[in-house]
Design a protein around this motif. Structure first.
Motif, mmCIF file in Angstrom:
data_model
loop_
_atom_site.group_PDB
_atom_site.id
_atom_site.type_symbol
_atom_site.label_atom_id
_atom_site.label_comp_id
_atom_site.label_asym_id
_atom_site.label_seq_id
_atom_site.Cartn_x
_atom_site.Cartn_y
_atom_site.Cartn_z
ATOM 1 N N THR A 58 -6.838 0.857 5.843
ATOM 2 C CA THR A 58 -6.576 -0.546 5.536
ATOM 3 C C THR A 58 -5.145 -0.725 5.051
ATOM 4 N N HIS A 59 -4.712 0.187 4.176
ATOM 5 C CA HIS A 59 -3.325 0.156 3.712
ATOM 6 C C HIS A 59 -2.360 0.370 4.878
ATOM 7 N N THR A 62 -1.714 -2.717 7.239
ATOM 8 C CA THR A 62 -0.728 -3.658 6.702
ATOM 9 C C THR A 62 0.679 -3.091 6.807
ATOM 10 N N HIS A 68 -4.164 -8.485 10.397
ATOM 11 C CA HIS A 68 -5.602 -8.531 10.153
ATOM 12 C C HIS A 68 -6.074 -7.176 9.625
ATOM 13 N N PRO A 69 -7.005 -7.157 8.676
ATOM 14 C CA PRO A 69 -7.548 -5.867 8.223
ATOM 15 C C PRO A 69 -8.286 -5.183 9.368
#
Length: 213
Positions: A58-59, A62, A68-69
């Motif tokens: 997830t990190h 970004t 979008h996640p």
């Protein structure tokens, strides 16, 4: 050397990985380059991963320019062929829940890892219209292939890719294969083949040519 030009306008890009870090290792430089366009909408799907690894992914999404996640399918690592139907369902659901992509990035269909290989072979049966590019993931199997499509990377993009891999995936730092030298070496090798300093390489199994109206 033939040049493939992507449209100048908005692009919808899907990047799909069997495991957290597959996408960023295989095509992180490409994602960073696309993100600079400001017109590329990048969406990602990761099929496996523990809670820790999902947090890392997830990190990373970004950091590598994805607005979008990532979507996670929650399937077991190294067991995807045993879950063929669930993999197919995850891909079809991801397709149905998102805009039609212009470009889909997935692992190679002849990758030695069974999870990568299944995903690479299944993707063209899910997305029949968009351009599909199969990225490569270096590993101990010695299955480095012979790509036929290259994206040159600026040196600062290559350096940022490696820095972000280290920042986003601390759980992998103890792996014997995880180091800057490996990541730069593959990009440098592909750069030699593309007549530039650094590049990422892909296999393009089918390209539709248009001669205009």
């Amino acid at each position: 050397m033939t040049m493939l030009l992507m449209p100048d306008g908005p692009l919808v890009v899907f990047a799909v990985g069997a495991h957290p870090d597959d996408i960023e290792i295989g095509c992180g430089g490409t994602l960073l380059t696309l993100a600079e366009r400001n017109t590329a909408e990048i969406r990602t799907l990761v099929l496996t991963g523990t809670a820790e690894r999902r947090e890392e992914a997830t990190h990373a999404a970004t950091a590598f320019g994805t607005a979008h996640p990532p979507r996670f399918a929650g399937l077991p690592d190294a067991r995807l062929p045993q879950h063929w139907g669930e993999v197919k369902e995850a891909l079809n659901t991801f397709r149905a829940d998102n805009p039609t992509p212009d470009l889909v990035l997935v692992p190679r269909a002849d990758d030695a890892h069974q999870d990568h290989r299944l995903l690479g072979r299944m993707a063209p049966t899910v997305w029949r219209g968009p351009l599909i590019l199969h990225y490569e993931i270096p590993k101990w199997d010695g299955d480095t292939g012979q790509p036929n499509l290259y994206l040159p990377l600026r040196p600062d993009i290559a350096e940022r890719k490696v820095a972000l891999l280290n920042e986003c995936y601390p759980s992998q730092h103890d792996c014997h294969w995880w180091d800057d030298e490996l990541f730069f070496a593959l990009m440098r090798l592909r750069g030699v083949q593309a007549q530039c300093r650094y590049a990422e390489a892909f296999t393009a199994p089918k390209i539709l040519m248009s001669l205009g109206e």
